[in-house]
Scaffold this motif. Structure first.
Motif, short mmCIF file in Angstrom:
data_model
loop_
_atom_site.label_atom_id
_atom_site.label_comp_id
_atom_site.label_asym_id
_atom_site.label_seq_id
_atom_site.Cartn_x
_atom_site.Cartn_y
_atom_site.Cartn_z
N ARG A 202 -5.08 -4.19 -9.00
CA ARG A 202 -6.31 -4.52 -8.28
C ARG A 202 -7.26 -5.38 -9.11
N TRP A 203 -7.06 -5.37 -10.42
CA TRP A 203 -7.95 -6.13 -11.30
C TRP A 203 -7.27 -7.37 -11.91
N TYR B 92 -10.35 -2.83 -2.98
CA TYR B 92 -9.33 -2.81 -1.93
C TYR B 92 -9.11 -1.40 -1.36
N TRP B 93 -10.05 -0.50 -1.62
CA TRP B 93 -10.05 0.83 -1.03
C TRP B 93 -8.70 1.55 -1.21
N ASP B 94 -8.10 2.02 -0.09
CA ASP B 94 -6.84 2.78 -0.22
C ASP B 94 -5.62 1.93 0.07
N MET B 95 -5.74 0.62 -0.02
CA MET B 95 -4.55 -0.23 0.15
C MET B 95 -3.58 0.04 -1.00
N SER B 96 -2.30 -0.08 -0.71
CA SER B 96 -1.31 0.07 -1.76
C SER B 96 -1.26 -1.19 -2.61
N CYS C 279 1.25 -3.07 -3.23
CA CYS C 279 2.01 -4.10 -2.51
C CYS C 279 1.12 -4.79 -1.47
N GLU C 280 0.30 -3.99 -0.76
CA GLU C 280 -0.60 -4.58 0.22
C GLU C 280 -1.61 -5.49 -0.44
N VAL C 281 -2.11 -5.09 -1.60
CA VAL C 281 -3.08 -5.91 -2.32
C VAL C 281 -2.46 -7.24 -2.73
N MET C 282 -1.27 -7.21 -3.34
CA MET C 282 -0.63 -8.44 -3.78
C MET C 282 -0.32 -9.36 -2.60
N LYS C 283 0.14 -8.79 -1.49
CA LYS C 283 0.45 -9.60 -0.32
C LYS C 283 -0.81 -10.27 0.23
N ALA C 284 -1.91 -9.51 0.31
CA ALA C 284 -3.16 -10.06 0.83
C ALA C 284 -3.68 -11.19 -0.07
N ILE C 285 -3.61 -11.00 -1.39
CA ILE C 285 -4.09 -12.02 -2.32
C ILE C 285 -3.24 -13.29 -2.20
N ARG D 160 -13.76 0.79 4.87
CA ARG D 160 -12.48 0.80 5.58
C ARG D 160 -12.32 2.09 6.37
N LEU D 161 -11.95 1.96 7.62
CA LEU D 161 -11.79 3.11 8.49
C LEU D 161 -10.32 3.42 8.71
N PRO D 162 -9.93 4.70 8.80
CA PRO D 162 -8.54 5.04 9.08
C PRO D 162 -8.16 4.62 10.49
#
Length: 967
Positions: free
Chosen positions: A772-773, A808-812, A814-820, A884-886
């Motif tokens: 995340r950093w 990035y809250w509770d994103m995994s 993999c989700e973080v890398m994909k979004a970036i 972020r909402l569930p």
């Protein structure tokens, strides 16, 4: 066996008891001078003996102490409880200072069965004095007290320890001391709380305040009031630290017109002096030809028959009218042709002015009747506005009498003769907003007398650049007291001057020449770089644009080898000292010897565990090294059973830290390597990690203070980048905060295996790479550079503005890398200044070569701090993104099944009971709540109130998916 069996009676040591400490005292055992009446338990000991009071006389005063020494008995549990101690309502944090002696257990020659060298301190709160009622279950432990000095057979040693009791909320409390088998005497107990004394800072008065802000809150914000005859645009406030010191004053008071700052007061201007505007400047001496008013004058009016011209400043002298021109002569060399020459000498008295001009009036007389000559007679070069003392007259008719009158004028002539009110002086200019290519300005005026407000202003501006042969002045005529100027050069300073114009077009007094600068080449917004021709000028119509080009001769060139080099020259130099990787040493112990100083373990005292590191526990302790001032330190330890490689990895961080010396980098005090238990000793940071510190103060700190913290972190990172050091793990959890809210970069233990081991992409000596950093090129290609540290700094900025929120809250991962990789970025935190968020986006540019460097970041943050108004513009905030909402669940279509589930998702579960007590138990009821309803159920902190309110807004929009902003 009792303490009295010691060779030195207790009385002998009482003279040496220390009496240090500050604060308002709630209890002082030594100062009581009478029977204390403290309760001992058990009440009946039988053959055993618990705490006993000992009375001594010293210099005519009675001293009472308590002692216990049952080392020959089994399982001791002796309690001593104080009387009820009243608490001041705002004092939730009190200090307990103890002075005591403890007998060395080894001095009992094996006769001790249960000898201990420690005792315990307990506290219990109550709203009333419960008398002799005593139950151990009422008390909670504060600390285990261990002596620094043990009393032997031949030497009496007195210890002084201070402990803190926090979170007090009831009317009073008791203290209790538990003996579990020590031979000791309690000589003094002093209970007090600290206060910040009443003070005056920057002409603002602040009352005496109990130190600290409560549980886990290092600072208490205190509102102040300007002293008499002072005002402030922003309400003055200051912070009281837990140690009773005032820090971070905000909002400066300034003396009103007619008053000057003298020490901590605003004193009225003395007779013969004046001050026209709000400032802390000294009063000025009234200029010549003015009336000397009494004390407290706002201005000095002109004396009779003296005046100020419209362009004259109110602080300038007054002028008289010029006398008549002298020696008027007519020369008729060509009278036959109807021509003559008029000449005269300047007036003897110019009234103290240099702007003298002349006018010539011609009258034609026939008999006794005279009338203006009209256009039939020509005067060259003109009939008025003459600067020279001659004029040519032509087209005269023969046989007529002509009368010529010459009059001298100055800047005050028209004003004095007609009594025309001149427009007011512009008093101040203000920068409202700026970008790469534009500046938004506004200004204020101060009328000199009751006159109508001017309808137009004349603004003149130019670049501040002495190195050009041509300077361009731009003049704007405006109808409002504000302007937005576009099509400017980035990172360039401009000089501005404003004049007020009367409805007739007469100019008023000029303002001082103010300087404002566009943003640097580190752009805060790509959208601001477009060139807009003919931009709106503060909503006012642009009446006239005049461009005047002046040729300016260059000054003499400076010597090529000047001993005073410009600062820009030094900015291009690399620091002489560069970082040396300790892993390049064949023997890592050599790096330790070179970069870290050795400390003997006897000089280090561990007090309590404050955290756990990768290699072992972290303690707060005291360093008492010879030649050094005793002080608090943090002690990193190496857990038992370590391997030699773990030991080298542990000490490598000290080899790195020892190379740095900067106020925003954690300071290494030394290492312990030559003994069994290795230790790293650093300075102690009272407020701990930045992320936790911010979470505990969500919404309580202003943006200006948060930007100040970022500036400190950026300064530390600039130092590291100048040293050619790449941190690789920059995050708020690795930033430490001291009592002065100074941030320091720490944690230099990230493994360098990453660049060598192809399988080490996600592995460090401490576990996983912090995805995340970490910059995308560092994740994908292991390219760790200062540019990747800049990416991490952008995440740290986001953490700071979001008060420790998890990126990035509770994103995994993999989700973080994909979004970036799909060019999405974190949204702006709530209440984040637009300028700060734009800098974050620049730090997160995909192309690392386009990211700002740390020197650029430090410079920009410094400019934001010097222009607090630049932090007022808030970036767009979308609660559906930032909180972020569930996913939606339940048949009712709401995102949450219960109020508690919703509160937990936004990290506000501490208010579950508030909602329940208020009868808000369904999500339908939550959706009906307004801000006032949230306040009424007990949510008072501004940050928490906003978080809950924005979350409700997001719920109303029925949004359950995560959205992020694209760069």
């Amino acid at each position: 066996m009792t303490l009295s069996s010691l060779p030195h009676p207790l009385l002998y040591g009482i003279d040496y008891i220390l009496t240090g400490g500050v604060g308002d005292v709630l209890l002082d055992m030594r100062a009581s001078g009478s029977e204390l009446g403290w309760l001992t338990w058990p009440y009946e000991q039988g053959s055993k003996q618990g705490w006993e009071v000992v009375q001594r006389s010293l210099n005519g005063s009675q001293l009472y102490t308590y002692s216990v020494c049952n080392v020959g008995e089994h399982e001791q549990d002796n309690w001593l409880r104080t009387t009820f101690i009243q608490r001041r309502p705002s004092a939730s944090r009190i200090f307990v200072e103890l002075q005591f002696i403890v007998r060395d257990c080894n001095s009992f020659d094996g006769s001790s069965l249960t000898c201990k060298e420690t005792f315990n301190l307990f506290s219990s709160e109550s709203d009333a004095d419960i008398g002799t009622s005593f139950r151990k279950g009422q008390f909670k432990k504060v600390a285990t007290i261990a002596p620094d000095e043990i009393t032997s057979r031949n030497e009496l040693r007195i210890n002084t320890e201070t402990r803190v009791v926090e979170s007090l909320s009831r009317k009073g409390f008791y203290l209790a001391f538990q003996d579990i088998g020590a031979c000791m005497a309690l000589l003094s107990v002093r209970v007090y709380y600290k206060t910040c004394p009443a003070t005056i800072k920057s002409l603002a008065a602040f009352p005496e305040t109990v130190a600290g802000g409560g549980v886990n809150q290092a600072l208490r914000e205190v509102a102040g009031a300007c002293v008499e005859n002072a005002v402030s645009e922003e309400s003055p406030r200051i912070y009281c630290t837990m140690d009773g010191e005032w820090v971070v004053p905000v909002g400066q008071c300034q003396c009103m017109p007619g008053y000057e700052a003298v020490n901590d007061t605003c004193r009225d201007c003395q007779p013969g002096f004046f001050k026209a505007f709000v400032s802390n400047d000294a009063c000025e001496l009234c200029p010549v030809n003015t009336k000397l008013l009494s004390s407290g004058a706002l201005f000095c009016p002109c004396a009779e028959d003296f005046y100020r011209a419209p362009d004259d400043p109110t602080t300038g002298p007054c002028s008289g009218l010029p006398s008549a021109p002298r020696e008027l002569v007519a020369t008729t060399t060509q009278l036959a042709a109807g021509k003559l020459q008029l000449s005269w000498s300047p007036p003897e008295d110019t009234g103290g002015r240099s702007d003298i001009s002349y006018s010539v009036e011609c009258r034609r007389c026939e008999g006794t009747a005279c009338q203006p000559c009209g256009e039939k007679v020509r005067l060259e070069p003109a009939s008025s506005g003459l600067m020279d003392t001659r004029v040519a007259v032509s087209e005269l008719e023969p046989h007529l009498n002509y009368t010529f009158t010459v009059e001298a004028h100055s800047g005050v002539s028209l004003f004095a003769s007609q009594g025309t009110p001149h427009p007011p002086k512009v008093t101040s200019m203000r920068l409202d907003e700026r970008s790469l290519t534009s500046l938004s300005l506004s200004w204020a005026v101060a009328p000199r007398r009751p006159v109508p407000q001017p309808t137009r202003y004349k603004l003149t501006y130019r670049k501040k650049d002495d190195n050009l042969d041509v300077t361009t002045y731009t003049v704007l005529i405006l109808e409002k007291s504000s302007v937005q100027i576009s099509d400017l050069s980035p990172g360039t300073a401009y000089l501005f001057r404003v004049q007020a114009l009367s409805p007739e077009g007469n100019p008023g007094g000029s303002s001082i020449e103010d300087e404002f600068e566009t943003l640097t080449e580190v752009p805060l917004s790509q959208s601001n770089t477009g060139v807009i021709f003919g931009a709106a000028v503060g909503g006012a119509a642009m009446l006239m644009i005049v461009v005047v080009v002046l040729l300016i001769r260059k000054r003499s060139a400076t010597t090529l080898f000047s001993p005073l080099c410009p600062s820009s020259f030094f900015k291009q130099l690399k620091p002489l000292k560069t970082y040396v990787d300790p892993h390049t040493y064949e023997d890592p112990n050599m790096a330790i010897l070179k970069f870290a100083s050795e400390i003997h373990p006897s000089h280090v005292t561990k007090q309590k565990v404050i955290g756990a590191g990768e290699f072992g526990e972290v303690y707060r302790g005291i360093l008492k090294a010879p030649g050094r001032k005793e002080g608090a330190v943090a002690i990193k330890t190496l857990k038992p059973g370590y391997s030699e490689k773990q030991r080298q990895d542990f000490l490598s961080e000290a080899s790195i830290m020892g190379q740095f010396s900067h106020q925003n980098i954690i300071r290494l005090e030394g290492v312990v390597t030559k003994f069994k238990h290795a230790m790293i000793v650093t300075e102690y940071m009272e407020n701990g990690a930045l992320d936790k510190y911010l979470k505990d103060r969500d919404g309580e700190m202003p943006s200006f203070q948060l930007v100040g913290m970022m500036h400190g972190i950026a300064a530390g990172m600039k130092y590291l980048s100048d040293m050619s050091y790449v941190h690789r793990d920059l995050a708020a959890r690795n930033i430490l905060v001291n009592n002065n809210l100074e941030c320091k970069v720490s944690d230099f233990g990230l493994s360098r295996v990453l660049e060598d081991d192809p399988e080490g992409t996600y592995t460090t000596s401490g576990g996983k790479i912090p995805i995340r950093w970490t910059a995308p090129e560092a994740i994908a290609y292991r390219k760790f550079t200062s540019a990747s540290d800049v990416w991490s700094f952008g995440i740290v900025m986001w953490e700071v503005m979001a008060f420790g929120e998890r990126p990035y809250w509770d994103m995994s991962n993999c989700e973080v890398m994909k979004a970036i990789n799909e060019a999405f970025r974190l949204p702006a935190p709530m209440d984040c200044p637009s300028a700060v968020y734009q800098l974050m986006l620049q730090c997160w540019l995909q192309d690392r070569s386009k990211r700002p460097r740390f020197p650029d970041i430090v410079s920009l943050l410094d400019k934001l701090l010097r222009s607090p108004e630049s932090l007022k513009a808030i970036a767009d905030f979308d609660p559906r993104v930032s909180i972020r909402l569930p996913s939606t669940s339940g048949s009712d279509g709401l995102p949450f099944r219960s109020v508690s589930e919703w509160l937990e998702s936004i990290k506000m579960s501490q208010y579950s009971e508030n909602f329940t007590c208020a009868g808000v138990v369904t999500m339908d009821q939550v959706l009906q709540m307004k801000n006032v309803d949230i306040k009424n159920i007990g949510v008072r902190l501004p940050g928490h109130l906003k978080r809950i309110a924005y979350s409700i807004l997001g719920l109303k929009d029925q949004t359950s998916t995560l959205s992020v902003f694209a760069v």
